[in-house]
Design a protein around this motif. Structure first.
Motif, short mmCIF file in Angstrom:
data_model
loop_
_atom_site.label_atom_id
_atom_site.label_comp_id
_atom_site.label_asym_id
_atom_site.label_seq_id
_atom_site.Cartn_x
_atom_site.Cartn_y
_atom_site.Cartn_z
N ARG A 1 0.84 7.92 -6.94
CA ARG A 1 2.15 9.62 -7.19
C ARG A 1 1.10 10.26 -7.91
O ARG A 1 1.80 12.11 -7.55
CB ARG A 1 3.44 9.09 -7.58
CG ARG A 1 4.39 9.39 -7.88
CD ARG A 1 5.46 8.84 -7.89
NE ARG A 1 6.59 7.86 -7.28
CZ ARG A 1 7.03 6.32 -7.27
NH1 ARG A 1 6.90 6.11 -8.05
NH2 ARG A 1 7.18 5.60 -6.56
N ILE A 2 0.63 9.93 -8.88
CA ILE A 2 0.21 10.90 -9.64
C ILE A 2 -1.29 11.61 -8.71
O ILE A 2 -1.81 12.54 -9.15
CB ILE A 2 -1.29 10.12 -10.97
CG1 ILE A 2 0.26 9.55 -12.18
CG2 ILE A 2 -1.51 11.11 -11.59
CD1 ILE A 2 -0.73 8.22 -12.43
N VAL A 3 -2.07 10.95 -7.80
CA VAL A 3 -3.37 11.53 -7.63
C VAL A 3 -2.54 13.07 -6.08
O VAL A 3 -2.92 13.83 -6.81
CB VAL A 3 -4.15 10.64 -6.74
CG1 VAL A 3 -4.25 11.29 -4.92
CG2 VAL A 3 -4.46 9.69 -7.30
N GLU A 4 -1.02 12.07 -5.70
CA GLU A 4 -0.58 13.34 -4.96
C GLU A 4 0.33 13.87 -5.71
O GLU A 4 -0.27 15.64 -4.37
CB GLU A 4 0.58 12.19 -4.11
CG GLU A 4 -0.03 12.10 -3.18
CD GLU A 4 0.27 10.77 -1.51
OE1 GLU A 4 1.50 10.18 -2.25
OE2 GLU A 4 -0.49 10.37 -0.89
N LYS A 5 0.78 14.23 -6.91
CA LYS A 5 0.99 15.34 -6.93
C LYS A 5 0.33 16.06 -7.57
O LYS A 5 0.60 17.28 -7.70
CB LYS A 5 1.52 14.98 -8.44
CG LYS A 5 2.57 15.51 -9.46
CD LYS A 5 3.19 14.44 -10.35
CE LYS A 5 2.79 14.98 -11.33
NZ LYS A 5 3.52 14.34 -12.87
N LEU A 6 -1.04 15.43 -7.83
CA LEU A 6 -2.57 16.84 -8.00
C LEU A 6 -2.52 17.61 -6.65
O LEU A 6 -3.20 18.41 -7.28
CB LEU A 6 -3.03 16.11 -8.76
CG LEU A 6 -2.93 15.42 -9.80
CD1 LEU A 6 -4.29 14.74 -11.08
CD2 LEU A 6 -2.60 16.51 -11.26
N GLY A 7 -1.84 17.54 -5.87
CA GLY A 7 -2.90 17.59 -4.73
C GLY A 7 -4.00 17.19 -3.69
O GLY A 7 -3.97 18.09 -2.92
N HIS A 8 -3.74 15.68 -3.68
CA HIS A 8 -5.28 15.28 -3.38
C HIS A 8 -4.77 14.36 -2.55
O HIS A 8 -3.11 13.71 -2.98
CB HIS A 8 -6.29 14.13 -4.78
CG HIS A 8 -6.53 15.15 -5.78
ND1 HIS A 8 -6.92 16.47 -5.25
CD2 HIS A 8 -6.07 15.46 -6.75
CE1 HIS A 8 -7.87 17.25 -6.58
NE2 HIS A 8 -6.95 16.53 -7.21
N GLU A 9 -4.99 13.77 -1.72
CA GLU A 9 -4.83 12.66 -0.68
C GLU A 9 -5.06 11.40 -0.86
O GLU A 9 -5.81 11.32 -1.87
CB GLU A 9 -5.96 13.01 0.67
CG GLU A 9 -5.16 12.45 2.16
CD GLU A 9 -6.23 12.59 3.54
OE1 GLU A 9 -6.60 11.26 4.19
OE2 GLU A 9 -6.94 13.08 3.31
N ALA A 10 -4.36 10.49 -1.18
CA ALA A 10 -4.82 9.59 -1.80
C ALA A 10 -4.69 8.80 0.25
O ALA A 10 -3.97 7.92 0.42
CB ALA A 10 -3.43 8.59 -2.70
N LEU A 11 -6.52 7.17 -0.19
CA LEU A 11 -6.14 6.17 0.62
C LEU A 11 -5.94 5.19 -0.60
O LEU A 11 -6.61 5.05 -1.58
CB LEU A 11 -7.30 6.32 0.90
CG LEU A 11 -8.11 7.69 1.98
CD1 LEU A 11 -9.32 7.59 2.21
CD2 LEU A 11 -7.31 8.58 2.76
N THR A 12 -5.36 3.64 0.89
CA THR A 12 -5.41 2.87 -0.54
C THR A 12 -6.00 1.20 0.20
O THR A 12 -6.48 1.41 1.07
CB THR A 12 -3.96 2.38 -0.43
OG1 THR A 12 -3.31 2.69 0.64
CG2 THR A 12 -3.49 3.41 -1.37
N ALA A 13 -6.71 0.50 -0.68
CA ALA A 13 -7.00 -0.93 -0.30
C ALA A 13 -5.93 -1.98 -1.15
O ALA A 13 -6.71 -1.38 -2.34
CB ALA A 13 -8.54 -0.80 -0.47
N GLU A 14 -6.30 -3.31 -0.84
CA GLU A 14 -5.48 -3.66 -1.87
C GLU A 14 -6.30 -5.03 -2.52
O GLU A 14 -5.30 -5.31 -3.11
CB GLU A 14 -4.13 -5.13 -0.80
CG GLU A 14 -2.64 -4.07 -0.39
CD GLU A 14 -3.59 -2.86 0.67
OE1 GLU A 14 -4.57 -3.21 1.39
OE2 GLU A 14 -2.69 -1.91 0.61
#
Length: 121
Positions: free
Chosen positions: A19-32
């Protein structure tokens, strides 16, 4: 806009950081977990990685060491984002190749500052 890989085994932490990353306008990729994070780093070549430490399979210290030594991924800045708040943990994390260290619970302004410091201009 940067592509940021978030590696964390906690769904709630993953969502909060995303949420923080996307709020800054960046694309977020995730790994568990760390192993999935290493694979995603090699495959996606993100601009920056936010890495938890305490995870199953491969912990964040091990994953950071692997990514920072791999020829194709060693240029990617890694910020450890963890509950491990001892000075020895921070020193060890930086020795594994991390560029910065943010302690959970995350203060949004602290994470934003770290991202601005380490993202390529």
């Amino acid at each position: 806009m940067a592509r940021i890989l978030i590696v964390d085994d906690s769904p709630s932490q993953l969502l909060g950081i995303k949420r923080i990353v996307e709020k800054l306008g960046h694309e977020a990729l995730t790994a568990e977990d760390g192993a999935a994070g290493v694979e995603a780093a090699k495959r996606e070549l993100p601009d920056l990685i936010l890495m938890d430490v305490v995870m199953p399979n491969l912990n964040g210290f091990q994953a950071t060491r692997t990514i920072s030594k791999e020829e194709t991924t060693k240029h990617i800045p890694i910020i450890l984002v963890t509950t491990k708040d001892q000075d020895t943990d921070k020193v060890w994390g930086l020795r594994q190749g991390a560029r910065d260290y943010v302690v959970k619970p995350i203060k949004e302004e602290e994470l934003v500052k770290a991202l601005k410091t380490h993202l390529p201009a």
